[in-house]
Every structure is written in structure tokens, then in C-alpha cells.
Design a protein around this motif. Structure first.
Motif, PDB file in Angstrom:
ATOM      1  N   ALA A  31       0.806  -1.224   0.000  1.00  0.00           N
ATOM      2  CA  ALA A  31       0.000   0.000   0.000  1.00  0.00           C
ATOM      3  C   ALA A  31       0.838   1.272   0.000  1.00  0.00           C
ATOM      4  CB  ALA A  31      -0.923   0.007   1.221  1.00  0.00           C
ATOM      5  N   VAL A  32       2.134   1.143   0.207  1.00  0.00           N
ATOM      6  CA  VAL A  32       3.010   2.312   0.292  1.00  0.00           C
ATOM      7  C   VAL A  32       4.069   2.188  -0.798  1.00  0.00           C
ATOM      8  CG1 VAL A  32       4.622   3.610   1.727  1.00  0.00           C
ATOM      9  CG2 VAL A  32       2.622   2.525   2.771  1.00  0.00           C
ATOM     10  N   GLU A  33       4.077   3.119  -1.716  1.00  0.00           N
ATOM     11  CA  GLU A  33       5.009   3.042  -2.842  1.00  0.00           C
ATOM     12  C   GLU A  33       6.438   3.344  -2.401  1.00  0.00           C
ATOM     13  OE1 GLU A  33       5.381   4.713  -7.449  1.00  0.00           O
ATOM     14  OE2 GLU A  33       3.907   5.582  -6.047  1.00  0.00           O
ATOM     15  N   GLY A  34       7.385   2.584  -2.951  1.00  0.00           N
ATOM     16  CA  GLY A  34       8.795   2.878  -2.731  1.00  0.00           C
ATOM     17  C   GLY A  34       9.413   2.223  -1.507  1.00  0.00           C
ATOM     18  N   VAL A  35       8.757   1.230  -0.922  1.00  0.00           N
ATOM     19  CA  VAL A  35       9.353   0.508   0.208  1.00  0.00           C
ATOM     20  C   VAL A  35      10.384  -0.482  -0.329  1.00  0.00           C
ATOM     21  CG1 VAL A  35       8.937  -1.092   2.114  1.00  0.00           C
ATOM     22  CG2 VAL A  35       7.311   0.763   1.652  1.00  0.00           C
ATOM     23  N   GLN A  36      11.586  -0.457   0.258  1.00  0.00           N
ATOM     24  CA  GLN A  36      12.644  -1.384  -0.121  1.00  0.00           C
ATOM     25  C   GLN A  36      13.027  -2.220   1.090  1.00  0.00           C
ATOM     26  OE1 GLN A  36      15.699   0.302  -3.053  1.00  0.00           O
ATOM     27  NE2 GLN A  36      15.057   2.137  -1.941  1.00  0.00           N
ATOM     28  N   ILE A  37      12.999  -3.545   0.926  1.00  0.00           N
ATOM     29  CA  ILE A  37      13.286  -4.458   2.032  1.00  0.00           C
ATOM     30  C   ILE A  37      14.765  -4.801   2.016  1.00  0.00           C
ATOM     31  CG2 ILE A  37      12.643  -6.594   3.183  1.00  0.00           C
ATOM     32  CD1 ILE A  37      10.321  -4.630   2.763  1.00  0.00           C
ATOM     33  N   GLU A  38      15.445  -4.482   3.103  1.00  0.00           N
ATOM     34  CA  GLU A  38      16.858  -4.847   3.241  1.00  0.00           C
ATOM     35  C   GLU A  38      16.948  -6.326   3.629  1.00  0.00           C
ATOM     36  OE1 GLU A  38      19.970  -5.970   6.046  1.00  0.00           O
ATOM     37  OE2 GLU A  38      18.026  -5.216   6.743  1.00  0.00           O
ATOM     38  N   ASN A  39      17.727  -7.105   2.870  1.00  0.00           N
ATOM     39  CA  ASN A  39      17.972  -8.525   3.139  1.00  0.00           C
ATOM     40  C   ASN A  39      16.677  -9.329   3.193  1.00  0.00           C
ATOM     41  OD1 ASN A  39      19.285 -10.927   3.705  1.00  0.00           O
ATOM     42  ND2 ASN A  39      19.466 -10.509   5.900  1.00  0.00           N
ATOM     43  N   VAL A  40      15.909  -9.272   2.120  1.00  0.00           N
ATOM     44  CA  VAL A  40      14.689 -10.086   2.069  1.00  0.00           C
ATOM     45  C   VAL A  40      15.032 -11.572   2.061  1.00  0.00           C
ATOM     46  CG1 VAL A  40      14.503 -10.248  -0.446  1.00  0.00           C
ATOM     47  CG2 VAL A  40      12.411 -10.214   0.957  1.00  0.00           C
ATOM     48  N   ALA A  41      16.280 -11.920   1.752  1.00  0.00           N
ATOM     49  CA  ALA A  41      16.700 -13.326   1.726  1.00  0.00           C
ATOM     50  C   ALA A  41      16.583 -13.983   3.094  1.00  0.00           C
ATOM     51  CB  ALA A  41      18.133 -13.445   1.214  1.00  0.00           C
ATOM     52  N   THR A  42      16.484 -13.191   4.164  1.00  0.00           N
ATOM     53  CA  THR A  42      16.355 -13.782   5.503  1.00  0.00           C
ATOM     54  C   THR A  42      15.051 -14.569   5.650  1.00  0.00           C
ATOM     55  OG1 THR A  42      16.672 -13.293   7.863  1.00  0.00           O
ATOM     56  CG2 THR A  42      15.190 -11.835   6.654  1.00  0.00           C
ATOM     57  N   THR A  43      14.082 -14.357   4.741  1.00  0.00           N
ATOM     58  CA  THR A  43      12.832 -15.126   4.792  1.00  0.00           C
ATOM     59  C   THR A  43      13.074 -16.621   4.585  1.00  0.00           C
ATOM     60  OG1 THR A  43      12.490 -14.634   2.447  1.00  0.00           O
ATOM     61  CG2 THR A  43      11.368 -13.223   4.046  1.00  0.00           C
ATOM     62  N   ALA A  44      14.248 -16.994   4.041  1.00  0.00           N
ATOM     63  CA  ALA A  44      14.553 -18.413   3.833  1.00  0.00           C
ATOM     64  C   ALA A  44      14.622 -19.185   5.138  1.00  0.00           C
ATOM     65  CB  ALA A  44      15.872 -18.569   3.074  1.00  0.00           C
ATOM     66  N   LYS A  45      14.659 -18.490   6.261  1.00  0.00           N
ATOM     67  CA  LYS A  45      14.673 -19.157   7.574  1.00  0.00           C
ATOM     68  C   LYS A  45      13.494 -20.110   7.715  1.00  0.00           C
ATOM     69  CE  LYS A  45      14.335 -17.986  12.516  1.00  0.00           C
ATOM     70  NZ  LYS A  45      15.478 -18.727  13.074  1.00  0.00           N
ATOM     71  N   THR A  46      12.315 -19.676   7.277  1.00  0.00           N
ATOM     72  CA  THR A  46      11.129 -20.544   7.384  1.00  0.00           C
ATOM     73  C   THR A  46      10.255 -20.533   6.138  1.00  0.00           C
ATOM     74  OG1 THR A  46       9.769 -18.781   8.348  1.00  0.00           O
ATOM     75  CG2 THR A  46      10.972 -20.187   9.890  1.00  0.00           C
ATOM     76  N   LEU A  47      10.525 -19.640   5.186  1.00  0.00           N
ATOM     77  CA  LEU A  47       9.627 -19.493   4.042  1.00  0.00           C
ATOM     78  C   LEU A  47      10.440 -19.375   2.752  1.00  0.00           C
ATOM     79  CD1 LEU A  47       6.626 -19.350   3.375  1.00  0.00           C
ATOM     80  CD2 LEU A  47       6.704 -16.882   3.727  1.00  0.00           C
ATOM     81  N   PRO A  48      10.923 -20.505   2.246  1.00  0.00           N
ATOM     82  CA  PRO A  48      11.756 -20.469   1.036  1.00  0.00           C
ATOM     83  C   PRO A  48      11.010 -19.828  -0.138  1.00  0.00           C
ATOM     84  CG  PRO A  48      11.777 -22.652   2.053  1.00  0.00           C
ATOM     85  CD  PRO A  48      10.711 -21.859   2.750  1.00  0.00           C
ATOM     86  N   ASP A  49      11.756 -19.108  -0.946  1.00  0.00           N
ATOM     87  CA  ASP A  49      11.216 -18.520  -2.171  1.00  0.00           C
ATOM     88  C   ASP A  49      10.130 -17.477  -1.917  1.00  0.00           C
ATOM     89  OD1 ASP A  49      12.821 -19.567  -4.072  1.00  0.00           O
ATOM     90  OD2 ASP A  49      11.353 -20.929  -4.944  1.00  0.00           O
ATOM     91  N   PHE A  50      10.158 -16.804  -0.759  1.00  0.00           N
ATOM     92  CA  PHE A  50       9.109 -15.825  -0.473  1.00  0.00           C
ATOM     93  C   PHE A  50       8.975 -14.756  -1.563  1.00  0.00           C
ATOM     94  CE2 PHE A  50       8.086 -11.571   1.166  1.00  0.00           C
ATOM     95  CZ  PHE A  50       6.739 -11.764   1.438  1.00  0.00           C
ATOM     96  N   PRO A  51      10.070 -14.153  -2.043  1.00  0.00           N
ATOM     97  CA  PRO A  51       9.885 -13.100  -3.057  1.00  0.00           C
ATOM     98  C   PRO A  51       9.121 -13.587  -4.279  1.00  0.00           C
ATOM     99  CG  PRO A  51      12.097 -12.989  -2.158  1.00  0.00           C
ATOM    100  CD  PRO A  51      11.488 -14.269  -1.642  1.00  0.00           C
ATOM    101  N   LYS A  52       9.401 -14.808  -4.742  1.00  0.00           N
ATOM    102  CA  LYS A  52       8.686 -15.337  -5.908  1.00  0.00           C
ATOM    103  C   LYS A  52       7.230 -15.654  -5.562  1.00  0.00           C
ATOM    104  CE  LYS A  52       9.156 -18.528  -9.785  1.00  0.00           C
ATOM    105  NZ  LYS A  52       7.722 -18.798  -9.900  1.00  0.00           N
ATOM    106  N   MET A  53       7.013 -16.201  -4.367  1.00  0.00           N
ATOM    107  CA  MET A  53       5.637 -16.465  -3.942  1.00  0.00           C
ATOM    108  C   MET A  53       4.828 -15.168  -3.926  1.00  0.00           C
ATOM    109  SD  MET A  53       6.303 -19.084  -0.740  1.00  0.00           S
ATOM    110  CE  MET A  53       4.561 -19.328  -0.368  1.00  0.00           C
TER     111      MET A  53
END
Length: 457
Positions: free
Chosen positions: A414-436
Motif C-alpha cells: 500500500a506504500v510506494e517505494g518501500v525497499q526491504i533490506e535482506n529479504v533473503a532472511t525469509t529463507a529461515k522458514t519461508l523459502p522462495d518468499f519473493p517469488k511467492m
């Protein structure tokens, strides 16, 4: 695990350009997978863990048990239970536990807390080490409890990692008092291995409020399913006292449920955009804390229905503030805070002071990052007060915490321009989150972009 493309240091969180309509197949529960692995490793006969989660935390657990001598074979098979639970499965073959070896716990609370009791049963020394943050996370209550029960542990007086369990091949067990106010995992850690202790165990919680009780109920139910005798407060026993009788655990065919807490960001997407998200295989009865999302997100403006297709959750595009005690479901706090920051009225999230000791200090982190995007969050003694404001884009830091990353993605809808630092940390419990996430926004209704319950990356 198969290689996945490298992710950018700053991941642009996609802005929703309309309502979300998707079916999202959520991988298996980390909490169930790691408990199932421990119980299968301690059983008297081989067993199966079906539809396991493949993630950093579950891989750390499997690798640690292998290092202590347990056989874990990864296969694709059909289910002998006739429940359609074929596909990815881990065959667990118990063996005499042994050292010397070193266990890498990463930053996984279940590994750093559940495995030291297992290590007391090994013949030889088991050293535990992990990520720098793991040195700061509470472990002293487990260490002192194990010493009371007869274990020898060398931690240089830190009451924390790194440490070495001087395994003697058995543990006497008995009665122990423990303050589990910082984590219900302290109780679960002692209960899971207790059938193998000579006297079993009687665990008495002597602190204040005990957080995340659903996770203790999960431990008890899974122990009973493996043949253990467990007496609990819910069964008419003393308050905050659990007793496990010594005895052999049975090799079972255990099917892992979808991780309901990891369904949270996808349900939030339906709530925020006024769309519909279906999560297949949502259990009608479960001990997972994530099941509370049905009630909480309904109170915040959505509606849901359990159907043969799974849980169907629908939003209206209107989000209402909420005053809610999250003491039993604290892991849901980051996602609820993200939604609350977009609501039409104030929210108060209570009962979660223990989150200051999770993967990061989640209360401080949520306050800093939401306010950094223009939000208005104030820490309270035991939670957060969130007043909605018009927010702006910016960097949302994750502090190596998977739930911070998914919370940032929710705000980014809902907020334009949000950038997630180290989104790869989602692999802890949720592999492939960015693609999902991007598949969901594209309306991928067959879940083809999702590593199904353990069957993907």
C-alpha cells in the motif's frame, strides 16, 4: 536444497495495483517439522516425516541430528496412511547418538533449545555454536534445568551459547523448576526428550505468564501421537506442571501441516487490497498459533470460510484497528503491526514483551522501521501502540529476522517505494518468499511458483 537466484541487497517491495486474487500453497510448518524430527530421532524404530518444511531452520535441525548419528533419508514416496500425503518425505532412522561433533544452530530457537537435551543422551561431547545473535538469545534456563536433571555442560558460566554438552549416554531426569517466561520453548525442550530420561521428567514453570501456550500444546500432542504418556494442566493436573513418563517412542508416519503463521502475509494482502486469497490444506483442528489469524484478521475487517479448497479469506479494502492480547500468538505480531499501520483507527498489541528476546528485539525493530516510513508506533511495557498515518517509501531493515521482512512486504503493498533490506532472511522458514509474493500479485492461482509443502527449493 536447489540453488536460487541471488536477491538484491534492497528488494523493491511490489505495490499492489489492484485487488489480489490467488491461491497460495504455503510450505510446511517449521514448528511441526522440527518437533517431528526430534521425536523420530529418539524413537525405537524408523519413522517418516512427510511434507516437511525445507528451510534454513529445518535443514539446521536435520543436519544437527545427522551429526549426532541419526539417519535422515530424503525421498519422494507415497503415503502408507492413505491420506494423500505422498510426495516429499524424510525417512528418519534412529541410531545410537554419539560425539564428538559440533552442531550449528544458526539463529534457530528450536535447534538451540531442543537439541541440548537430546545431546545429553549421546555418548561423547556435543558442541553447540551458531550465529552471533544466537549468543544473545535466552538459553540459561534450559542449561540450569539440564544440570538439575543430571547433565554436565561446559558454558564457561555464560548461560548461553557457545557451549558443550558432555554426553554420558543417558540422563537421570526427575523434577525441575524452570522460568519459561521468556520462551515456551524452554518447556518443550525438556518434554521432547523426556521419554528417554531414566525417570522421565516433571517440569514446573515458576515464573509469571507463560507465552505461546499453543506451542506447548503442540509438543504435548505430538509426544502423545508418538506413544508418550504426558500429564498436563489441561488434563486436570497442577497449574503449569507437565509430567512425562519414561518409555519408548514409536516410529510414526507424521504429516506436517502447512505453516499457518507463514500464511499471514498472504492473508494480509487480501485484507489490504479487498481481494481473496485461498490457502489449501488449512486444518480444521490444529495447535498452531497461526490459526488465530482467522479471528484476528476478521476483526480487522475481513471474512473467512473453511472449505474443501482450504481457507478462503476475503478483504473489503477497509482495515480496522484492533486491541488484542497476543501473548499466546506472539509470532504473529510483526504482520499484525504492519496491517495495523494501514488501518483506519488506533491499534494496541499487548502481551508480547517476550518478543524483545526473539530473532531480534521485534518491538524496537517494528517501532523504528514503521516510524522510519512515516508511521506512528510507540512501544509500551508489553507491546505496541499504533496510530495510523500517511506513510512514505524508504528502506525497511530486517535485522536478519524473517518476520520483519514479510511485515515490510505487507506495508509495501500500500506504500510506494518501500525497499526491504535482506529479504533473503525469509529463507529461515519461508523459502522462495519473493517469488511467492510476486506470483500472488500476478494471480498465480495454481501455486506453481511456490515450493509446495517441502517439495521445492
Amino acid at each position: 536444497m536447489t540453488e536460487t537466484p541471488a536477491l538484491p541487497a534492497l528488494w523493491p517491495a511490489p505495490l499492489a495495483d489492484g485487488t489480489v486474487h490467488a491461491t497460495v500453497t504455503v510450505p510446511g510448518s517449521k514448528s511441526v517439522t522440527n518437533r517431528a524430527l526430534v521425536l523420530a530421532a529418539l524413537a525405537a524404530e524408523p519413522g517418516w516425516v512427510r511434507r516437511p518444511l525445507r528451510s534454513r531452520d529445518s535443514q539446521l535441525m536435520a543436519d544437527a541430528l545427522r551429526a549426532m548419528g541419526v539417519g535422515i533419508e530424503e525421498t519422494v514416496s507415497s503415503s502408507s496412511a492413505g491420506d494423500g500425503a505422498g510426495g516429499e518425505a524424510w525417512r528418519v532412522i534412529p541410531a545410537a547418538l554419539h560425539g564428538p561433533t559440533t552442531v550449528d544452530v544458526g539463529n534457530a530457537g528450536t535447534v538451540m533449545r531442543f537439541l541440548p537435551p537430546v545431546a545429553t543422551l549421546a555418548d561423547g561431547d556435543i558442541r553447540f555454536d551458531g550465529d552471533p545473535r544466537s549468543y544473545e538469545r535466552p538459553l540459561g534456563q534450559v542449561i540450569s534445568a539440564l544440570r538439575t536433571l543430571g547433565a554436565r555442560i561446559d558454558d564457561d558460566g555464560r548461560g548461553a551459547l557457545p557451549m558443550t554438552v558432555l554426553g554420558g549416554g543417558a540422563l537421570e531426569g526427575g523434577t525441575v523448576e524452570i522460568d519459561a517466561g521468556n520462551s515456551s520453548q524452554f518447556v518443550s525442550a525438556l518434554l521432547l526428550s523426556a521419554p528417554r530420561f531414566n525417570q522421565g521428567v516433571e517440569v514446573r514453570h515458576v515464573g509469571g505468564n507463560l507465552p505461546s501456550m499453543p506451542h506447548i500444546r503442540m509438543t504435548v500432542e505430538m509426544l502423545r501421537a508418538a506413544g508418550a504418556q504426558v500429564d498436563t494442566p489441561e488434563a486436570g493436573g497442577e497449574k503449569d506442571v507437565w509430567r512425562v513418563t519414561p518409555g519408548a517412542l514409536l516410529g510414526r508416519d507424521m504429516v506436517v501441516e502447512p505453516d499457518l503463521s507463514n500464511a499471514q502475509p498472504f492473508l494480509a494482502a487480501a485484507l489490504i487490497t479487498g481481494g481473496t486469497v485461498t490457502v489449501p490444506d488449512w486444518p480444521r483442528r490444529t495447535t498452531q498459533p497461526g490459526d488465530a489469524l482467522r479471528r484476528i484478521f476478521t476483526e480487522m475487517g475481513g471474512s473467512c470460510e473453511l472449505t474443501d479448497a482450504g481457507l478462503v479469506f476475503t478483504g473489503t479494502g477497509k482495515i480496522h484497528g484492533i486491541d488484542v492480547d497476543l501473548s499466546e500468538v506472539g509470532e504473529l505480531t510483526p504482520g499484525i503491526a504492519a496491517v495495523a499501520a494501514l488501518a483506519d483507527s488506533e491499534s494496541v498489541l499487548r502481551g508480547v514483551a517476550h518478543l524483545r528476546l526473539h530473532e531480534t528485539d521485534r518491538l524496537a525493530a517494528l517501532t523504528k522501521e514503521i516510524n522510519g516510513l512515516g508511521g506512528d508506533v510507540t512501544e509500551t511495557a508489553d507491546g505496541l501502540r499504533i496510530r495510523p498515518r500517511q506513510m512514505r517509501g524508504g528502506v525497511f531493515h530486517t535485522y536478519d529476522d524473517h518476520r520483519m521482512a514479510t511485515a515490510g512486504a505487507v506495508i509495501g503493498l500500500a506504500v510506494e517505494g518501500v525497499q526491504i533490506e535482506n529479504v533473503a532472511t525469509t529463507a529461515k522458514t519461508l523459502p522462495d518468499f519473493p517469488k511467492m509474493w510476486t506470483d500472488m500479485l500476478a494471480g498465480d492461482a495454481d501455486g506453481s511458483g511456490v515450493p509446495g509443502a517441502g517439495a521445492g527449493a
